[in-house]
Motif scaffolding. Structure first.
Motif, short mmCIF file in Angstrom:
data_model
loop_
_atom_site.label_atom_id
_atom_site.label_comp_id
_atom_site.label_asym_id
_atom_site.label_seq_id
_atom_site.Cartn_x
_atom_site.Cartn_y
_atom_site.Cartn_z
N THR A 59 1.10 -9.17 -4.87
CA THR A 59 -0.20 -9.83 -4.92
C THR A 59 -0.10 -11.25 -5.42
O THR A 59 -1.01 -12.03 -5.26
N THR B 166 -4.89 -6.25 10.94
CA THR B 166 -5.31 -5.11 10.10
C THR B 166 -6.67 -4.58 10.53
O THR B 166 -6.99 -3.42 10.27
N PRO C 205 -7.87 -0.82 5.41
CA PRO C 205 -6.99 -0.91 4.24
C PRO C 205 -5.67 -0.17 4.42
O PRO C 205 -4.65 -0.57 3.83
N LYS D 100 -2.10 -2.02 4.01
CA LYS D 100 -1.03 -1.54 3.13
C LYS D 100 0.25 -1.29 3.91
O LYS D 100 1.35 -1.54 3.43
N GLU E 207 2.03 -4.51 4.39
CA GLU E 207 2.64 -4.93 3.13
C GLU E 207 3.90 -4.14 2.84
O GLU E 207 4.94 -4.70 2.46
N LEU E 208 3.84 -2.81 3.04
CA LEU E 208 5.01 -1.98 2.79
C LEU E 208 6.13 -2.29 3.77
O LEU E 208 7.32 -2.28 3.41
N TYR F 24 4.64 3.31 9.29
CA TYR F 24 4.10 3.30 7.93
C TYR F 24 2.65 3.78 7.91
O TYR F 24 2.23 4.47 6.97
N LEU G 41 1.34 6.89 5.65
CA LEU G 41 0.25 6.74 4.68
C LEU G 41 -0.88 7.73 4.97
O LEU G 41 -1.45 8.33 4.05
#
Length: 236
Positions: free
Chosen positions: A4, A125, A129, A133, A136-137, A215, A219
């Motif tokens: 972040t 995206t 959310p 994520k 990001e991962l 991913y 998730l």
């Protein structure tokens, strides 16, 4: 968490360059249709976009380095073309913006994240959310994803730099008296560039997309497993 606080390259300046290119091409032919001279037909659209970029910078109270370079290039090419009367100098402003955009792409390879990773991670995206994520991962955990994004940024930047050189060459292959023809061919090369970037980006984004979707599936499976566990724990 650490991710972040990472600084990411900004794309606002690059969007300013794209806006200037679109407005310059359309504005030039519109102004020429009304009998405006070549130099001013090339300059006026750039001035309009420059004022928009300046107003945006003042409104946000944040200096946009690429936007500032656009303004400086506009001032320099306008001054040179007016002082020399060489319309080809004014015509080279658009290829210079393409060069600036390509250099911007390549420079982001030295930043925390390359341009495509920042742009795609924000635009693809769709407000989800889970996908955010996953992007990001993928960046944090997958070397293959990072390599794919860097390769894509390098390819896009290189195409833009090469295209800018070809467009300048086309402009100076013709005398100033045939500027309308050289601009038409130069803009045609620009259209080819955008099409080529589209094909290259589409082909190169697929490996990175598969990684992100993997991913996303992980998730979602994890969230479903946790929901089932909570439901079972809540049963008497």
């Amino acid at each position: 968490m650490a991710h972040t606080t990472q600084s990411r390259p900004q794309v606002g300046g690059l969007l300013t360059i794209i806006l200037e290119l679109v407005v310059s091409i359309a504005g030039y032919y519109c102004l020429r249709a009304f009998g405006i001279g070549v130099i001013w037909s090339l300059a006026i659209p750039g001035i309009v976009v420059g004022l928009i970029a300046l107003g945006s910078t003042i409104r946000r109270r944040k200096l946009d380095a690429t936007g500032i370079l656009v303004l400086l290039e506009l001032a320099a090419t306008l001054a040179l073309s007016l002082s020399t009367g060489d319309v080809r100098i004014a015509a080279c402003r658009q290829p210079l913006y393409v060069l600036l955009g390509g250099a911007f792409c390549l420079c982001t390879l030295l930043a925390a994240r390359p341009l495509t990773a920042t742009f795609i991670g924000s635009a693809a995206t769709f407000g989800d959310p889970v996908r955010a994520k996953a992007f990001e991962l993928a960046w944090q955990e997958s070397p293959d994803y990072r390599r794919a994004q860097r390769a894509m940024t390098f390819a896009v930047g290189s195409i833009m730099v090469i295209d800018s050189g070809l467009r300048v060459l086309v402009i100076y292959l013709f005398p100033a008296s045939r500027i309308d023809l050289s601009l038409l061919l130069s803009n045609g090369a620009g259209i080819v560039m955008f099409v080529l970037i589209g094909f290259v980006a589409r082909a190169m984004v697929m490996p990175a997309r598969r990684i992100v979707l993997d991913y996303v599936d992980r998730l979602k499976a994890k969230a479903e497993a946790e929901a089932e566990a909570e439901a079972e724990a809540g049963q008497p």
